[in-house]
Design a protein around this motif. Sequence first.
Motif, PDB file in Angstrom:
ATOM      1  N   ASN A  40     -50.653  82.561 -18.125  1.00 33.43           N
ATOM      2  CA  ASN A  40     -51.435  81.563 -17.401  1.00 33.43           C
ATOM      3  C   ASN A  40     -50.628  80.927 -16.290  1.00 33.43           C
ATOM      4  OD1 ASN A  40     -53.703  81.987 -18.955  1.00 33.43           O
ATOM      5  ND2 ASN A  40     -53.256  80.322 -20.370  1.00 33.43           N
ATOM      6  N   SER A  41     -49.376  80.612 -16.565  1.00 32.57           N
ATOM      7  CA  SER A  41     -48.554  79.976 -15.533  1.00 32.57           C
ATOM      8  C   SER A  41     -48.264  80.932 -14.390  1.00 32.57           C
ATOM      9  CB  SER A  41     -47.256  79.442 -16.121  1.00 32.57           C
ATOM     10  OG  SER A  41     -46.435  80.494 -16.555  1.00 32.57           O
ATOM     11  N   VAL A  42     -48.065  82.202 -14.694  1.00 34.11           N
ATOM     12  CA  VAL A  42     -47.818  83.183 -13.638  1.00 34.11           C
ATOM     13  C   VAL A  42     -49.060  83.356 -12.784  1.00 34.11           C
ATOM     14  CG1 VAL A  42     -47.382  85.635 -13.198  1.00 34.11           C
ATOM     15  CG2 VAL A  42     -45.979  84.402 -14.831  1.00 34.11           C
ATOM     16  N   SER A  43     -50.234  83.455 -13.409  1.00 39.12           N
ATOM     17  CA  SER A  43     -51.459  83.637 -12.635  1.00 39.12           C
ATOM     18  C   SER A  43     -51.785  82.374 -11.846  1.00 39.12           C
ATOM     19  CB  SER A  43     -52.624  84.028 -13.538  1.00 39.12           C
ATOM     20  OG  SER A  43     -52.938  82.973 -14.418  1.00 39.12           O
ATOM     21  N   ASP A  44     -51.495  81.189 -12.379  1.00 36.07           N
ATOM     22  CA  ASP A  44     -51.723  79.944 -11.649  1.00 36.07           C
ATOM     23  C   ASP A  44     -50.786  79.845 -10.455  1.00 36.07           C
ATOM     24  OD1 ASP A  44     -53.684  79.221 -13.417  1.00 36.07           O
ATOM     25  OD2 ASP A  44     -52.424  77.812 -14.548  1.00 36.07           O
ATOM     26  N   ASP A  45     -49.545  80.272 -10.613  1.00 32.30           N
ATOM     27  CA  ASP A  45     -48.595  80.247  -9.506  1.00 32.30           C
ATOM     28  C   ASP A  45     -49.039  81.187  -8.393  1.00 32.30           C
ATOM     29  OD1 ASP A  45     -46.997  78.384 -10.727  1.00 32.30           O
ATOM     30  OD2 ASP A  45     -45.511  79.831 -11.432  1.00 32.30           O
ATOM     31  N   ASP A  46     -49.537  82.363  -8.763  1.00 33.12           N
ATOM     32  CA  ASP A  46     -50.008  83.311  -7.753  1.00 33.12           C
ATOM     33  C   ASP A  46     -51.182  82.733  -6.984  1.00 33.12           C
ATOM     34  OD1 ASP A  46     -48.088  85.137  -8.470  1.00 33.12           O
ATOM     35  OD2 ASP A  46     -49.441  86.362  -9.704  1.00 33.12           O
ATOM     36  N   LYS A  47     -52.097  82.089  -7.684  1.00 31.03           N
ATOM     37  CA  LYS A  47     -53.269  81.505  -7.035  1.00 31.03           C
ATOM     38  C   LYS A  47     -52.871  80.357  -6.124  1.00 31.03           C
ATOM     39  CE  LYS A  47     -56.479  82.714 -10.705  1.00 31.03           C
ATOM     40  NZ  LYS A  47     -57.300  82.191 -11.804  1.00 31.03           N
ATOM     41  N   SER A  48     -51.913  79.546  -6.545  1.00 25.98           N
ATOM     42  CA  SER A  48     -51.522  78.394  -5.736  1.00 25.98           C
ATOM     43  C   SER A  48     -50.630  78.789  -4.571  1.00 25.98           C
ATOM     44  CB  SER A  48     -50.818  77.351  -6.604  1.00 25.98           C
ATOM     45  OG  SER A  48     -49.590  77.854  -7.082  1.00 25.98           O
ATOM     46  N   GLU A  49     -49.916  79.902  -4.650  1.00 27.46           N
ATOM     47  CA  GLU A  49     -49.034  80.324  -3.570  1.00 27.46           C
ATOM     48  C   GLU A  49     -49.789  80.989  -2.429  1.00 27.46           C
ATOM     49  OE1 GLU A  49     -45.738  82.670  -4.786  1.00 27.46           O
ATOM     50  OE2 GLU A  49     -44.929  81.118  -6.089  1.00 27.46           O
ATOM     51  N   GLN A  50     -50.902  81.637  -2.708  1.00 27.24           N
ATOM     52  CA  GLN A  50     -51.635  82.328  -1.659  1.00 27.24           C
ATOM     53  C   GLN A  50     -52.101  81.380  -0.566  1.00 27.24           C
ATOM     54  OE1 GLN A  50     -54.619  84.461  -3.812  1.00 27.24           O
ATOM     55  NE2 GLN A  50     -53.249  86.136  -4.340  1.00 27.24           N
TER      56      GLN A  50
END
Length: 74
Positions: A40-50
């Motif tokens: 979840n944290s990895v997918s949230d980081d990817d979403k917030s970095e884009q």
Amino acid sequence: MGFSPWQLLIILVIVALLFGTKRLRGMGSDLGEAIKGFKNSVSDDDKSEQPKQIDAEKSDAVDTSKSDDKTESR
């Protein structure tokens, strides 16, 4: 050099006898929750970095045009 199914079964029985099934279940659920949290944290980081990357690219383009204006006025 792999393990045969019988060797794995014997190892699992020994581990179950040493730790107990209750403790193994607890460790398994803790491990599962940790993996879920990590995903979840990895997918949230990817979403917030884009959006940040897109914003950074836009601001770089704006900064470049401003610096070009400064050099032209000199």
